[in-house]
Design a protein around this motif. Sequence first.
Motif, PDB file in Angstrom:
ATOM      1  N   GLY A  81     -21.716   6.601 -17.241  1.00 54.77           N
ATOM      2  CA  GLY A  81     -22.576   6.133 -16.164  1.00 54.77           C
ATOM      3  C   GLY A  81     -21.817   5.405 -15.075  1.00 54.77           C
ATOM      4  O   GLY A  81     -20.737   4.850 -15.301  1.00 54.77           O
ATOM      5  N   ILE A  82     -22.401   5.386 -13.897  1.00 50.21           N
ATOM      6  CA  ILE A  82     -21.768   4.760 -12.737  1.00 50.21           C
ATOM      7  C   ILE A  82     -21.604   3.253 -12.897  1.00 50.21           C
ATOM      8  O   ILE A  82     -20.758   2.661 -12.248  1.00 50.21           O
ATOM      9  CB  ILE A  82     -22.532   5.070 -11.434  1.00 50.21           C
ATOM     10  CG1 ILE A  82     -23.983   4.536 -11.503  1.00 50.21           C
ATOM     11  CG2 ILE A  82     -22.518   6.557 -11.133  1.00 50.21           C
ATOM     12  CD1 ILE A  82     -24.744   4.596 -10.195  1.00 50.21           C
ATOM     13  N   ALA A  83     -22.401   2.633 -13.768  1.00 50.32           N
ATOM     14  CA  ALA A  83     -22.319   1.179 -13.957  1.00 50.32           C
ATOM     15  C   ALA A  83     -21.374   0.786 -15.093  1.00 50.32           C
ATOM     16  O   ALA A  83     -21.179  -0.395 -15.347  1.00 50.32           O
ATOM     17  CB  ALA A  83     -23.710   0.598 -14.222  1.00 50.32           C
ATOM     18  N   ASN A  84     -20.785   1.753 -15.764  1.00 51.96           N
ATOM     19  CA  ASN A  84     -19.852   1.473 -16.867  1.00 51.96           C
ATOM     20  C   ASN A  84     -18.450   1.279 -16.292  1.00 51.96           C
ATOM     21  O   ASN A  84     -17.546   2.076 -16.528  1.00 51.96           O
ATOM     22  CB  ASN A  84     -19.867   2.621 -17.884  1.00 51.96           C
ATOM     23  CG  ASN A  84     -21.155   2.694 -18.656  1.00 51.96           C
ATOM     24  OD1 ASN A  84     -22.092   1.960 -18.391  1.00 51.96           O
ATOM     25  ND2 ASN A  84     -21.216   3.592 -19.615  1.00 51.96           N
ATOM     26  N   HIS A  85     -18.274   0.200 -15.567  1.00 50.23           N
ATOM     27  CA  HIS A  85     -17.027  -0.034 -14.834  1.00 50.23           C
ATOM     28  C   HIS A  85     -15.800  -0.114 -15.742  1.00 50.23           C
ATOM     29  O   HIS A  85     -14.743   0.432 -15.408  1.00 50.23           O
ATOM     30  CB  HIS A  85     -17.156  -1.291 -13.969  1.00 50.23           C
ATOM     31  CG  HIS A  85     -18.311  -1.227 -13.031  1.00 50.23           C
ATOM     32  ND1 HIS A  85     -18.352  -0.360 -11.965  1.00 50.23           N
ATOM     33  CD2 HIS A  85     -19.491  -1.888 -13.019  1.00 50.23           C
ATOM     34  CE1 HIS A  85     -19.496  -0.489 -11.328  1.00 50.23           C
ATOM     35  NE2 HIS A  85     -20.213  -1.413 -11.943  1.00 50.23           N
TER      36      HIS A  85
END
Length: 155
Positions: free
Chosen positions: A114-118
């Motif tokens: 996911g895009i928020a899993n930095h």
Amino acid sequence: MTFAITLEDPAKPEIVALLEDGERYGASLYPAESNHFLSIDELRADNVRFAVARDADGVAIATGALALNDGWAELKRMWVVPAARGKGLSRAVLAELESSARAAGITLLRLETGIANHEALGLYERSGFVRIGPFGEYRPDPLSVFMEKRLVSFS
């Protein structure tokens, strides 16, 4: 931190608990249609290698899976318990899964995250993964990042 990584059955109760923690985390970030978790039964399939990292006391603290496909494999279920993060476990589990892929003759790894899993995105980029479009049965999703890495054979 001392730990050992082995291939194990993901249906063990303590491992199921870790997987459920990862699912809860994913559900806190993304809607259900943007989470693509393999079930316990899917993780137990013959084409899946499921790795578990255990600490010096034998407690499961990290997981990762490799789903072998025709000519490529997909990373799934990478998860490290919060208390054990920042100690190199993700890199070690990833290295173990890459080794398993090479042993199976796989030269291409793919993943969706996911895009928020930095932290995960940083790990994968530092490990040589590059962004690609959707693959396999995935469809475009503005909340997903698709990546792949060509593996160098050591044989």
